[in-house]
Design a protein around this motif. Structure first.
Motif, mmCIF file in Angstrom:
data_model
loop_
_atom_site.group_PDB
_atom_site.id
_atom_site.type_symbol
_atom_site.label_atom_id
_atom_site.label_comp_id
_atom_site.label_asym_id
_atom_site.label_seq_id
_atom_site.Cartn_x
_atom_site.Cartn_y
_atom_site.Cartn_z
ATOM 1 N N SER A 184 0.839 -1.196 0.000
ATOM 2 C CA SER A 184 0.000 0.000 0.000
ATOM 3 C C SER A 184 0.877 1.251 0.000
ATOM 4 O O SER A 184 1.945 1.287 0.618
ATOM 5 C CB SER A 184 -0.933 0.016 1.222
ATOM 6 O OG SER A 184 -0.187 0.004 2.426
ATOM 7 N N TYR A 185 0.412 2.271 -0.712
ATOM 8 C CA TYR A 185 1.105 3.558 -0.825
ATOM 9 C C TYR A 185 0.090 4.664 -0.603
ATOM 10 O O TYR A 185 -1.057 4.575 -1.082
ATOM 11 C CB TYR A 185 1.745 3.707 -2.205
ATOM 12 C CG TYR A 185 2.067 5.141 -2.585
ATOM 13 C CD1 TYR A 185 3.310 5.692 -2.315
ATOM 14 C CD2 TYR A 185 1.111 5.956 -3.209
ATOM 15 C CE1 TYR A 185 3.602 7.007 -2.655
ATOM 16 C CE2 TYR A 185 1.394 7.276 -3.548
ATOM 17 C CZ TYR A 185 2.637 7.795 -3.268
ATOM 18 O OH TYR A 185 2.921 9.099 -3.596
ATOM 19 N N SER A 186 0.485 5.718 0.117
ATOM 20 C CA SER A 186 -0.398 6.869 0.278
ATOM 21 C C SER A 186 0.428 8.130 0.450
ATOM 22 O O SER A 186 1.566 8.099 0.936
ATOM 23 C CB SER A 186 -1.331 6.687 1.484
ATOM 24 O OG SER A 186 -0.595 6.693 2.692
ATOM 25 N N ALA A 187 -0.153 9.272 0.036
ATOM 26 C CA ALA A 187 0.488 10.578 0.197
ATOM 27 C C ALA A 187 -0.596 11.630 0.282
ATOM 28 O O ALA A 187 -1.653 11.503 -0.347
ATOM 29 C CB ALA A 187 1.434 10.860 -0.979
ATOM 30 N N THR A 188 -0.332 12.664 1.054
ATOM 31 C CA THR A 188 -1.298 13.749 1.225
ATOM 32 C C THR A 188 -0.870 15.021 0.524
ATOM 33 O O THR A 188 -1.548 16.043 0.610
ATOM 34 C CB THR A 188 -1.509 14.055 2.725
ATOM 35 O OG1 THR A 188 -0.250 14.403 3.319
ATOM 36 C CG2 THR A 188 -2.090 12.850 3.440
ATOM 37 N N ASP A 189 0.263 14.991 -0.177
ATOM 38 C CA ASP A 189 0.686 16.145 -0.956
ATOM 39 C C ASP A 189 1.469 15.656 -2.165
ATOM 40 O O ASP A 189 1.706 14.461 -2.344
ATOM 41 C CB ASP A 189 1.536 17.100 -0.108
ATOM 42 C CG ASP A 189 2.898 16.496 0.232
ATOM 43 O OD1 ASP A 189 3.028 15.247 0.220
ATOM 44 O OD2 ASP A 189 3.834 17.260 0.494
ATOM 45 N N GLY A 190 1.832 16.576 -3.036
ATOM 46 C CA GLY A 190 2.603 16.218 -4.217
ATOM 47 C C GLY A 190 1.716 15.773 -5.369
ATOM 48 O O GLY A 190 0.499 15.625 -5.237
ATOM 49 N N ASP A 191 2.358 15.557 -6.515
ATOM 50 C CA ASP A 191 1.607 15.161 -7.707
ATOM 51 C C ASP A 191 1.039 13.754 -7.599
ATOM 52 O O ASP A 191 0.092 13.409 -8.311
ATOM 53 C CB ASP A 191 2.516 15.246 -8.943
ATOM 54 C CG ASP A 191 2.871 16.689 -9.300
ATOM 55 O OD1 ASP A 191 2.232 17.608 -8.748
ATOM 56 O OD2 ASP A 191 3.793 16.882 -10.114
ATOM 57 N N ARG A 193 -0.483 12.429 -4.999
ATOM 58 C CA ARG A 193 -1.344 12.396 -3.820
ATOM 59 C C ARG A 193 -2.463 11.386 -4.045
ATOM 60 O O ARG A 193 -3.062 11.312 -5.119
ATOM 61 C CB ARG A 193 -1.940 13.768 -3.566
ATOM 62 C CG ARG A 193 -2.951 13.794 -2.430
ATOM 63 C CD ARG A 193 -3.447 15.198 -2.154
ATOM 64 N NE ARG A 193 -4.492 15.192 -1.145
ATOM 65 C CZ ARG A 193 -5.038 16.300 -0.627
ATOM 66 N NH1 ARG A 193 -4.622 17.487 -1.040
ATOM 67 N NH2 ARG A 193 -5.974 16.223 0.286
ATOM 68 N N GLY A 194 -2.756 10.587 -3.017
ATOM 69 C CA GLY A 194 -3.822 9.597 -3.126
ATOM 70 C C GLY A 194 -3.418 8.283 -2.498
ATOM 71 O O GLY A 194 -2.428 8.197 -1.755
ATOM 72 N N LEU A 195 -4.174 7.257 -2.789
ATOM 73 C CA LEU A 195 -3.969 5.921 -2.234
ATOM 74 C C LEU A 195 -3.850 4.919 -3.370
ATOM 75 O O LEU A 195 -4.652 4.928 -4.311
ATOM 76 C CB LEU A 195 -5.143 5.546 -1.319
ATOM 77 C CG LEU A 195 -5.157 4.136 -0.727
ATOM 78 C CD1 LEU A 195 -4.000 3.940 0.240
ATOM 79 C CD2 LEU A 195 -6.494 3.877 -0.014
ATOM 80 N N ALA A 196 -2.849 4.052 -3.289
ATOM 81 C CA ALA A 196 -2.676 2.979 -4.269
ATOM 82 C C ALA A 196 -2.344 1.701 -3.520
ATOM 83 O O ALA A 196 -1.587 1.724 -2.543
ATOM 84 C CB ALA A 196 -1.565 3.315 -5.263
ATOM 85 N N SER A 197 -2.918 0.607 -3.978
ATOM 86 C CA SER A 197 -2.700 -0.674 -3.297
ATOM 87 C C SER A 197 -2.705 -1.788 -4.328
ATOM 88 O O SER A 197 -3.411 -1.717 -5.338
ATOM 89 C CB SER A 197 -3.790 -0.919 -2.249
ATOM 90 O OG SER A 197 -3.541 -2.105 -1.533
ATOM 91 N N ALA A 198 -1.893 -2.817 -4.063
ATOM 92 C CA ALA A 198 -1.830 -3.956 -4.986
ATOM 93 C C ALA A 198 -1.510 -5.214 -4.208
ATOM 94 O O ALA A 198 -0.716 -5.190 -3.259
ATOM 95 C CB ALA A 198 -0.766 -3.724 -6.058
ATOM 96 N N GLN A 199 -2.136 -6.314 -4.595
ATOM 97 C CA GLN A 199 -1.758 -7.608 -4.062
ATOM 98 C C GLN A 199 -0.491 -8.068 -4.778
ATOM 99 O O GLN A 199 -0.318 -7.820 -5.966
ATOM 100 C CB GLN A 199 -2.871 -8.640 -4.280
ATOM 101 C CG GLN A 199 -4.138 -8.358 -3.493
ATOM 102 C CD GLN A 199 -4.039 -8.725 -2.024
ATOM 103 O OE1 GLN A 199 -2.976 -8.590 -1.420
ATOM 104 N NE2 GLN A 199 -5.124 -9.172 -1.448
ATOM 105 N N CYS A 200 0.400 -8.710 -4.041
ATOM 106 C CA CYS A 200 1.619 -9.244 -4.640
ATOM 107 C C CYS A 200 1.244 -10.521 -5.383
ATOM 108 O O CYS A 200 0.739 -11.467 -4.784
ATOM 109 C CB CYS A 200 2.659 -9.517 -3.557
ATOM 110 S SG CYS A 200 3.031 -8.045 -2.555
#
Length: 545
Positions: A184-191, A193-200
């Motif tokens: 899982s990846y998340s960010a609240t600033d920058g280009d 910004r948002g949430l991304a998730s992937a199953q391995c």
């Protein structure tokens, strides 16, 4: 050839044939690859004996089923989202750092056998370097006793994550281990910004990925990871609105063992707002995901990992399709640059025959009519999009069917104001749920399980797996046909954090997905529930002359 007398042909005849060669693979070997080796060796024997004169008295032996040793369970995890640096030059992507608030985490779960023995398992780099141990290899494997299984789990959590990783588990008792991992990846600033998730995912040699977009302000980077010790040569088939895209640079992409190759799809298919990618590899198997991001002027439009769905079929089903207020979506989509800020179903037809696709939508209270009518004709070799705007807010399962094989994925969106950050996610088509699917979940944020039953009636059960390796009591949910159920997952079970769930289904076909979000933010991501672990496999082997 085996020394077992039961599998030898007549000694005199055997001396007249040429010896078959043996091959080995020191990389990650699965039961399927083992089956290929056995069949290849059998083919060599048939070719050699076919050149001999046929004996006067032929003998026919029964075709027997030969056990194929279970292989190691493997999941390849993408690296956290990274910002593409500069303009497109060629296809290989160049990256720059992301925002200061970006965070990433890898959560892995390995399930025991019915006797409670957790297989030896670990997290490594693509090149094989040790990252973390999940469970030590057991010194013995107790035989399961009669009665209910006694399940346990090995759990690992790694944060931050800086590069692609491989999660692997050894087989137990000639059964492939059940393994799941989530990045899982998340960010609240920058280009980004948002949430991304992937199953391995387990690597393979054939995959379809939908939802890519290379139009202005959209960036799509295909990441190809090779966790084996064999070089992989990858060919990409690209399909857009007007048909298949001829891109010479999409052929013969070499991915060296233990490496990831990042391909900026805008260098192959620029200006494509709906792009489907067919990934085919020879040599080593690869795991592919697309990092898709959107930037509308100065406003971040979200980030997501696009993962492969099920292959071409006459039926495709997607769950976890969570639709927000249709009035807000319509108002947002009417602004310049926001045409893709509405929920939609994307369909790609690989062959040359046009497909007439019937689309159905199932919510909590039954089937919902699609404003566009629910029937679309997609030209062979092209991609089409069916907008789902106007559908009432709620969680849905999308079913699409045709008499021509196709692939599909569904987009969902979040955010209602053009001046604020928005986000999006894609729910790829998934297979029908069966027994003991393992689902790894992020440790924080909002987590939901979404289950859909297009028709008939079924029962789904889910049991929590906590960070200390305990498997909790299962909860059963009876579902009537034509409905979708959304289940919010707690952060803890008892006093321990939840690391994953064991999901099983019975009755008529049930499909599922993991829906993720962040409280008070427009962040969203969807992950389809992957197939359960493969058990003991058999292949037919004929011996005769």
């Amino acid at each position: 050839m085996s020394d077992d007398p039961k599998q030898q042909v007549d000694e005199k005849t055997a001396r007249s044939t040429s010896k078959g060669s043996r091959s080995s693979n020191r990389g990650v070997v699965t039961g399927v690859l083992s089956a290929v080796v056995i069949l290849a060796a059998g083919g060599g024997a048939v070719a050699a004996t076919s050149m001999m004169p046929e004996p006067s008295g032929g003998t026919t032996l029964d075709i027997r089923q030969a056990d194929v040793p279970a292989g190691r369970a493997v999941g390849v995890c993408p690296e956290p989202a990274r910002l593409v640096n500069g303009t497109v030059v060629g296809t290989d992507a160049d990256f720059s750092p992301v925002s200061t608030t970006a965070s990433s985490a890898l959560n892995a779960v390995v399930l025991s056998n019915p006797a409670g023995t957790v297989p030896g398992s670990k997290v490594t780099s693509l090149g094989g370097g040790s990252v973390a141990e999940i469970a030590k290899a057991p010194t013995s494997t107790p035989t399961p006793t009669a009665g209910p299984p006694v399940l346990a789990a090995g759990v690992a959590s790694i944060s931050p994550v800086t590069s692609p990783a491989v999660v692997q588990a050894d087989p137990l008792g000639n059964e492939q281990a059940s393994l799941a991992a989530n990045l899982s990846y998340s960010a609240t600033d920058g280009d980004l910004r948002g949430l991304a998730s992937a199953q391995c995912r387990a690597p393979g040699n054939d995959a379809w990925i939908l939802g890519a977009n290379t139009a202005v302000g959209r960036t799509a980077v295909l990441n190809l990871s090779n966790a084996s010790e064999t070089p992989a040569t990858v060919n990409l088939d690209l399909f857009g609105y007007q048909g298949q895209i001829q891109a010479p640079g999409a052929r013969g992409l070499l991915v060296a063992p233990g490496t990831t190759r990042s391909v900026n799809l805008a260098g192959l298919a620029p200006g494509e707002s709906q792009l489907a990618v067919h990934v085919r590899s020879t040599g080593g198997p690869v795991a592919g995901t697309i990092q898709q991001s959107v930037l509308r002027g100065l406003a971040p439009g979200g980030v997501e990992y696009l993962s492969p769905g099920t292959g071409p079929s006459n039926l495709q089903v997607m769950s976890g399709v969570d639709i927000q207020d249709p009035a807000a979506s319509k108002a947002l989509a009417g602004k310049s640059g926001f045409a893709d800020a509405v929920p939609a179903l994307q369909i790609a037809v690989p062959g040359s025959t046009d497909a007439v696709v019937q689309v159905s939508l199932y919510g909590a209270n039954g089937e919902r009519k699609i404003p566009s009518g629910g029937v679309v004709t997609v030209k062979g070799g092209s991609v089409a999009t069916v907008n789902l705007d106007g559908v009432p807010a709620g969680n849905y399962t999308v079913k699409a069917s045709s008499d021509v094989s196709f692939v599909a994925s569904t987009r969902i969106t979040r955010g209602a104001k053009a001046e604020e950050a928005t986000d999006f996610a894609w729910s790829p088509s998934s297979a029908r749920l069966g027994s003991q699917h393992l689902v790894a979940v992020p440790r924080d944020g909002q987590r939901f399980l979404s289950f859909g039953v297009p028709e008939g009636r079924g029962t789904v059960s889910y049991a929590p797996v906590t960070a200390d390796g305990t498997v909790g009591k299962a909860v059963d949910v009876d579902m009537s046909g034509g409905t979708t159920s959304l289940i919010e997952l707690p952060a803890k079970s008892g006093d321990a954090l939840v690391a994953g769930y064991i999901v099983s289904a019975s009755g008529d076909p049930i499909y599922g997905a993991l829906l993720l979000g962040k409280q008070g933010r427009s962040d969203v991501s969807v992950v389809a529930i992957q197939d359960a672990a493969a058990g003991l496999e058999k292949v037919p082997v004929s011996v005769g002359y």
